[in-house]
Design an enzyme around this catalytic site. Structure first.
Site, PDB file in Angstrom:
ATOM      1  CG  HIS A   1      -3.608   1.887   5.667  1.00 22.80           C
ATOM      2  ND1 HIS A   1      -3.896   1.474   4.393  1.00 22.80           N
ATOM      3  CD2 HIS A   1      -4.631   1.436   6.434  1.00 22.80           C
ATOM      4  CE1 HIS A   1      -5.026   0.787   4.376  1.00 22.80           C
ATOM      5  NE2 HIS A   1      -5.492   0.753   5.610  1.00 22.80           N
TER       6      HIS A   1
ATOM      7  CD  GLU B   1      -8.085  -2.601   8.604  1.00 20.37           C
ATOM      8  OE1 GLU B   1      -8.320  -1.834   7.655  1.00 20.37           O
ATOM      9  OE2 GLU B   1      -8.873  -2.840   9.513  1.00 20.37           O
TER      10      GLU B   1
ATOM     11  CD  GLU C   1      -7.467   2.345   8.164  1.00 22.31           C
ATOM     12  OE1 GLU C   1      -8.431   3.088   8.441  1.00 22.31           O
ATOM     13  OE2 GLU C   1      -7.395   1.644   7.140  1.00 22.31           O
TER      14      GLU C   1
ATOM     15  CG  HIS D   1      -1.913   1.104   1.254  1.00 19.39           C
ATOM     16  ND1 HIS D   1      -1.661   2.294   1.904  1.00 19.39           N
ATOM     17  CD2 HIS D   1      -3.148   1.228   0.714  1.00 19.39           C
ATOM     18  CE1 HIS D   1      -2.699   3.099   1.763  1.00 19.39           C
ATOM     19  NE2 HIS D   1      -3.609   2.485   1.046  1.00 19.39           N
TER      20      HIS D   1
END
Length: 303
Positions: free
Chosen positions: A272, A270, A287, A230
């Site tokens: 990022h 999660e 997250e 990502h």
């Protein structure tokens, strides 16, 4: 999210924060600054001290944050369609691009003393001076969803075109070049990296990519455990670091091309945004409610 989070491995430390951090960067004050996209806040963390939070419009959706040339932090408000500035004392100023509902996402300082940002909904690249004057440049493709942006080694800005499966380049005069990638590549993160090249991660095809300033692209499949890459940044030694969103990992690629997957399953979920911190360590935003610090010198130690 508050409370203790288990520590996953030697060299990897977890710093809980309240909310869901998305992007993180190192500020001019030697602290980490991060966006809380779901709650409309900007956070600041100096390791060893409690996090501090600065409230914005709760529905504005602060997304990417970067240091500006004026000693402040600049960020995008994806849902409110604004560009924000916050100084290290916490004073916030906001600016609206001339094209409405632009969905600004990526932002980076350019070589011309201005900030450059992407308009995901309007297929435009914007330039904003430190006193708030905005100019926009249309892209030659519609529905491209320009995402993150970075200054390149050639004095231009380079950006990912997530839905167009391409990498874009824009000069400070506004001239745009598009470099196509493969079908369903879905590039997201991009950074200036080793070899006077740009390095990007493709969430759709699962690649780490290199594009030279001549437009030549080389792609490297990511290893198992690094699925859905990502965001990407460059380490002090020329290594590449990127988040494996679906693999719940941070991945490094050494200057000699060796990949290593750093499992974050003990620290949250999660990952990022990613950056190199003021201490030389790699930091990522989870997250699930934490900033994670990875010491490159110790992250490979056995548990």
């Amino acid at each position: 999210m508050t409370g203790d989070i288990p520590q996953p491995r030697p060299g990897i430390g977890t710093h809980p924060v309240t909310g869901a951090p998305y992007a993180v960067t190192t500020g001019p004050d030697g602290a980490l600054w991060f966006t809380l996209v779901g709650s409309g806040r900007i956070g600041r963390l100096r390791p060893g001290d409690p996090p501090r939070y600065h409230r914005l419009d709760p529905d504005c959706g602060p997304t990417i944050i970067t240091p500006g040339p004026d000693g402040a932090l600049w960020f995008t408000e994806y849902r409110a369609h604004r560009i924000g500035r916050i100084d290290t004392a916490g004073t916030v100023t906001e600016f609206a691009p001339p094209t409405p509902d632009s969905g600004p996402f990526g932002i980076a300082a350019g070589p011309d003393g201005a900030l450059w940002f992407t308009g995901t909904a309007t297929d435009r690249i914007g330039r904003i001076t430190t006193d708030g004057r905005i100019t926009e440049f249309p892209l030659p493709r519609s529905g491209a969803f320009p995402s993150t942006i970075t200054a390149g080694p050639d004095g231009a800005l380079w950006f990912t075109m997530n839905q167009a499966d391409a990498i874009g380049r824009i000069t400070t005069a506004g001239a745009v070049t598009v470099h196509p990638l493969g079908v369903a590549t879905g590039p997201v993160g991009i950074t200036s990296g080793p070899g006077d090249a740009l390095w990007f991660v493709a969430i759709g095809s699962g690649h780490l990519g290199r594009i030279g300033t001549d437009g030549v692209v080389t792609e490297f499949p990511v290893p198992d455990g690094a699925e859905r890459p990502h965001a990407v940044t460059t380490g002090p030694d020329g290594s590449l670091w990127f988040t494996g969103w679906a693999g719940n990992s941070v991945v490094s690629r050494s200057p000699t091309g060796v990949f290593e997957v750093h499992d974050l399953s003990g620290s949250g979920t999660e990952p990022h945004g990613i950056t190199v911190g003021p201490d030389g360590a790699v930091w990522t935003a989870l997250e699930s409610g934490a900033l994670v610090r990875i010491d490159p010198a110790r992250a490979g130690d056995p548990g």
